[in-house]
Design an enzyme around this catalytic site. Structure first.
Site, PDB file in Angstrom:
ATOM      1  N   CYS A   1     -27.494  38.030  36.012  1.00  0.00           N
ATOM      2  CA  CYS A   1     -27.697  39.086  35.007  1.00  0.00           C
ATOM      3  C   CYS A   1     -27.941  38.661  33.845  1.00  0.00           C
ATOM      4  CB  CYS A   1     -26.351  40.135  35.095  1.00  0.00           C
ATOM      5  SG  CYS A   1     -25.777  40.123  36.852  1.00  0.00           S
TER       6      CYS A   1
ATOM      7  N   GLY B   1     -33.893   7.727  25.786  1.00  0.00           N
ATOM      8  CA  GLY B   1     -34.716   8.618  25.303  1.00  0.00           C
ATOM      9  C   GLY B   1     -36.011   8.586  25.681  1.00  0.00           C
TER      10      GLY B   1
ATOM     11  N   TYR C   1     -29.685  15.815  33.630  1.00  0.00           N
ATOM     12  CA  TYR C   1     -29.321  17.295  32.818  1.00  0.00           C
ATOM     13  C   TYR C   1     -29.656  18.484  33.879  1.00  0.00           C
ATOM     14  CZ  TYR C   1     -29.855  13.726  29.410  1.00  0.00           C
ATOM     15  OH  TYR C   1     -29.740  12.568  28.680  1.00  0.00           O
TER      16      TYR C   1
HETATM   17  C1  LIG Z   1     -28.344  11.456  25.651  1.00  0.00           C
HETATM   18  C2  LIG Z   1     -28.194  10.223  24.997  1.00  0.00           C
HETATM   19  C3  LIG Z   1     -28.808   8.918  25.693  1.00  0.00           C
HETATM   20  C4  LIG Z   1     -29.603   9.283  26.922  1.00  0.00           C
HETATM   21  O1  LIG Z   1     -30.928   9.835  26.470  1.00  0.00           O
HETATM   22  P1  LIG Z   1     -31.848   9.996  27.758  1.00  0.00           P
HETATM   23  O2  LIG Z   1     -33.098  10.850  27.043  1.00  0.00           O
HETATM   24  O3  LIG Z   1     -31.462  10.495  29.019  1.00  0.00           O
HETATM   25  O4  LIG Z   1     -32.595   8.540  28.105  1.00  0.00           O
HETATM   26  C5  LIG Z   1     -28.355   7.823  25.284  1.00  0.00           C
HETATM   27  N1  LIG Z   1     -27.717   7.517  24.323  1.00  0.00           N
HETATM   28  C6  LIG Z   1     -27.022   8.487  23.435  1.00  0.00           C
HETATM   29  C7  LIG Z   1     -26.305   8.256  22.430  1.00  0.00           C
HETATM   30  C8  LIG Z   1     -27.149   9.805  23.882  1.00  0.00           C
HETATM   31  O5  LIG Z   1     -26.747  10.687  23.163  1.00  0.00           O
END
Ligand SMILES: *Cc1c(COP(=O)(O)O)cnc(C)c1O
Length: 421
Positions: free
Chosen positions: A346, A239, A375
């Site tokens: 489109c 995150g 992503y």
């Molecule tokens: C998406 C996700 C991550 C990675 O999140 P980032 O923001 O890319 O670091 C880690 N663990 C879980 C369970 C996720 O769903």
């Protein structure tokens, strides 16, 4: 820091000119920098050097096998959210004992395959899932290592589509209910409770939500230990955000994030797992595209690119910002003008940026979207029958195509027409 810089007026990935890659593979394409991937992974290693830990790369951010091999060889574990990602981790040479299985809806088939192939732990998101894992593992005569994903009810202060730690989100077990579910887990056959898991969202640019969540996890660890559970591993999720807009304040550094972890859960003697995706892969990739047309609209100018929302969906899906820069460096002091930067699909949603100040660029010129390594390719589709675009990995002065652009024949060959038509 990344390894995409201008050299002699041309944007380079490490020591390779983006123009050279474009000549070889055609546009649009993704290019990743091995040095940047390595550096970002090492930053997390350093941030957790004070403790026994495993940095599990969140495959969903960038699942190319070459990227996984590179990180796996550096010692990374992998966080997977589907059996497809599990297969990718294995194919990249990562052993089961370094693979963590997350996700809110693992099927029985996925659970069985992961148990068969070997798994470090399941991050379990509900009681029914816990019971399913118990049944499947006991049926196979094995024990499944599990952590329960708790939902700490913390506001991650990020985009609503990627916030996952509030009680109204679909993720995890409400933290207030955790002791009851842990008691159930301890009674179930085929289950070995190893720890606690939490993941509150993506693109967090503030450490406070982490601090709040990890403090709750620390309290829960103590409570569960009192209840007799051998909590020895804490998975703190991913995150940590990245600076998409270079002019804005920089988000916290991995080292500062590591300090929050140390401060909140560092005295518990647990092994620490984290699951970063975006911070490792995001700024390690660019999307390179050519300008097709410059169109003068009614009071607006449109820069029409050969890349579109199907190649990079983040702007249309999350309103995300990406820096878009010319591959041939603009001369200093050159006048910029506002343009809407769009793709050929489109849909009006196929807009990358509105009123973006750009130096003069015209048909045939190359532009690069920064911070497109996470992503990006993984969320691409073939909408409008635009074949998936290639991915390239650069290391030092050489590069390789790590995913080919499919031919139209290959794209069409996935369909079949029933003989009764
Ligand atoms: C998406 C996700 C991550 C990675 O999140 P980032 O923001 O890319 O670091 C880690 N663990 C879980 C369970 C996720 O769903």
């Amino acid at each position: 820091m990344d390894h995409f810089t201008y050299s002699n007026g041309i944007l380079h990935a490490e020591d390779v000119s983006i123009t050279d890659i474009a000549t070889t593979v055609g546009t649009p394409f993704y290019a990743y920098s091995a040095a940047t991937l390595t550096r970002h992974f090492q930053l997390f290693q350093e941030a957790l050097a004070w403790t026994d830990h495993l940095v599990c790369f969140a495959i969903k951010s960038n699942s190319n096998l070459a990227v996984l091999k590179l990180l796996g060889d550096l010692g990374a574990g992998m966080d997977v959210v589907s059996i497809g990602e599990y297969h990718r981790a294995k194919a990249a040479g990562v052993p089961g004992e370094r693979i963590v299985f997350s996700g809110v809806g693992k099927t029985r088939e996925e659970i069985a395959l992961a148990l068969q192939g070997g798994i470090r732990q399941f991050n379990v998101e509900s009681e029914p899932e816990l019971e399913a894992i118990s049944q499947i593992a006991s049926g196979m005569g094995v024990t499944a290592p599990i952590a329960l994903r708790v939902n700490p009810d913390v506001d991650a202060k990020t985009h609503e589509k990627i916030a996952t730690g509030k009680s109204e989100n679909k993720f995890g077990i409400p933290i207030a209910k955790a002791r009851t579910v842990y008691a159930l887990a301890a009674r179930l056959p085929g289950i070995d409770v190893v720890g606690i898991d939490v993941h509150i969202g993506s693109q967090l640019t503030d450490l406070e939500p982490f601090e709040l969540a990890f403090t709750k996890v620390a309290d829960l660890t103590r409570a569960l230990r009192e209840d007799g559970h051998n909590i020895r591993r804490l998975d703190l999720g991913g995150g940590l955000g990245i600076p998409y807009e270079r002019s804005n304040d920089a988000p916290p550094l991995p080292i500062e994030y590591g300090q929050v972890i140390q401060r909140t859960v560092g005295d518990l003697g647990c092994e620490i797992e984290i699951e970063p995706g975006r911070l490792i892969s995001g700024n390690a990739g660019v999307l390179v595209s050519s300008v097709i047309y410059l169109k003068q609209g009614d009071g607006r100018n449109f820069l029409i690119l050969d890349a579109a929302m199907n190649d990079l969906v983040r702007p249309s899906m999350y309103g995300a910002y990406h820096d878009i820069i010319p591959v041939v460096q603009a001369e200093a002091g050159v006048e910029q003008s506002a343009m809407d930067i769009v793709g050929p699909v489109c849909e009006t949603g196929d807009t990358f940026a509105k009123g973006r100040n750009m130096p003069p660029v015209g048909p045939g010129d190359l532009v690069a979207f920064r911070s497109a390594g996470a992503y990006g390719a993984v969320m691409a589709s073939e909408y409008n029958s635009r074949p998936l675009i290639p991915e390239v990995l650069v290391q030092g002065d050489h590069f390789a195509v790590i995913r080919q652009r499919p031919s139209f024949e290959e794209m069409l060959s996935r369909d079949s027409i029933p003989e009764w038509l």
